[in-house]
Design a protein around this motif. Structure first.
Motif, PDB file in Angstrom:
ATOM      1  N   LYS A  31      17.649  10.577 -10.947  1.00 29.18           N
ATOM      2  CA  LYS A  31      18.411  11.020 -12.105  1.00 29.18           C
ATOM      3  C   LYS A  31      19.891  10.770 -11.864  1.00 29.18           C
ATOM      4  O   LYS A  31      20.403  10.942 -10.768  1.00 29.18           O
ATOM      5  N   ARG A  83       8.069   5.549 -16.572  1.00 31.04           N
ATOM      6  CA  ARG A  83       9.498   5.788 -16.382  1.00 31.04           C
ATOM      7  C   ARG A  83       9.809   6.197 -14.947  1.00 31.04           C
ATOM      8  O   ARG A  83      10.806   5.753 -14.366  1.00 31.04           O
ATOM      9  N   SER A  84       8.972   7.043 -14.365  1.00 31.91           N
ATOM     10  CA  SER A  84       9.200   7.491 -12.989  1.00 31.91           C
ATOM     11  C   SER A  84       9.088   6.347 -11.994  1.00 31.91           C
ATOM     12  O   SER A  84       9.656   6.412 -10.900  1.00 31.91           O
ATOM     13  N   ARG A  85       8.385   5.287 -12.386  1.00 30.40           N
ATOM     14  CA  ARG A  85       8.250   4.114 -11.510  1.00 30.40           C
ATOM     15  C   ARG A  85       9.547   3.321 -11.446  1.00 30.40           C
ATOM     16  O   ARG A  85       9.902   2.772 -10.388  1.00 30.40           O
ATOM     17  N   ARG A 142       5.824   8.694 -19.140  1.00 25.68           N
ATOM     18  CA  ARG A 142       6.492   9.412 -18.054  1.00 25.68           C
ATOM     19  C   ARG A 142       6.155   8.799 -16.697  1.00 25.68           C
ATOM     20  O   ARG A 142       7.007   8.700 -15.822  1.00 25.68           O
ATOM     21  N   THR A 143       4.908   8.397 -16.537  1.00 27.58           N
ATOM     22  CA  THR A 143       4.499   7.733 -15.300  1.00 27.58           C
ATOM     23  C   THR A 143       5.228   6.411 -15.140  1.00 27.58           C
ATOM     24  O   THR A 143       5.729   6.074 -14.060  1.00 27.58           O
TER      25      THR A 143
END
Length: 230
Positions: free
Chosen positions: A18, A11-13, A8-9
């Motif tokens: 969205k 991916r958020s980078r 998740r970390t």
């Protein structure tokens, strides 16, 4: 779990924005889980988003051409790589703040080209009667016209009243539709199984049901609105 947290970390980078609240099934639970890795790759290679779009398009066109030469396993693999990289160009554009009107148009026209070449590839790779091939092409033409001429303009102007079963999926962030991404997955699956002849009939049936149901949703919405005014 640590693996999930790290993902998740990560991916958020690389997915900084969205696309929309709801997403198609195979995008939500498959392609968009993988495309952050491809986004990192093209970012580290310092590629431009439009360059990634062209690469994605070439892979998709390559899939269609592979079908024409009966290289069906290769075709299936190339089509899935195209699908995943097709999400990476948008991620990269938003990540590097390089979203442009030209880029959006390039992506749209590239997608149309890939769909056309893949469709032709399926037809040339199979031995179905000419009228079946014509029906397959007609199905996709009618679907495109129905969406562009009636469905989308209607929804933008009036909105649409969804059925309960469809709303159930939407509240869970999934768009229930026989979309192009589902079609690409099926094409790859049936290509690898060497069963494109069966796929043609499946596409004709499901795609026609899809656009007919969407038209019915708009018609039903229109009828409900008219009754409320009486």
């Amino acid at each position: 779990m640590k693996i999930v947290s790290n993902y998740r970390t990560f991916r958020s980078r690389y997915v900084v924005q969205k696309r929309r609240p709801e997403e198609y099934f195979f995008n939500k639970y498959y392609a968009h889980l993988i495309d952050p890795f491809f986004t990192k790759l093209v970012y580290d290679l310092r590629l431009k988003p439009n360059t990634v779009t062209i690469i994605s398009g070439l892979l998709g066109v390559g899939s269609g051409i592979s079908m024409m030469f009966q290289q069906l396993i290769l075709a299936g693999i190339l089509l899935q790589i195209h699908h995943i990289i097709d999400g990476a160009d948008g991620n990269l554009a938003r990540l590097t703040n390089q979203c442009t009107v030209f880029g959006a148009k390039l992506d749209a026209y590239t997608d149309r080209l890939v769909r056309a070449v893949v469709l032709i590839g399926i037809i040339l790779a199979t031995n179905e009667p000419m009228w079946i091939d014509g029906l397959l092409i007609l199905t996709f033409v009618i679907d495109h016209l129905a969406v562009q001429i009636y469905i989308l303009p209607f929804i933008r102007k009036y909105g649409v009243i969804r059925s309960k079963w469809k709303q159930w999926f939407l509240t869970r962030g999934v768009i229930p539709s026989f979309d192009i991404f589902t079609i690409y997955f099926l094409i790859s699956l049936f290509a690898i199984m060497n069963e494109l002849d069966i796929l043609i009939y499946l596409l004709i049936i499901l795609k026609n049901l899809d656009w007919i149901y969407r038209v019915w949703e708009c018609v039903k919405t229109s009828i409900i609105y008219r009754r409320k005014k009486l």
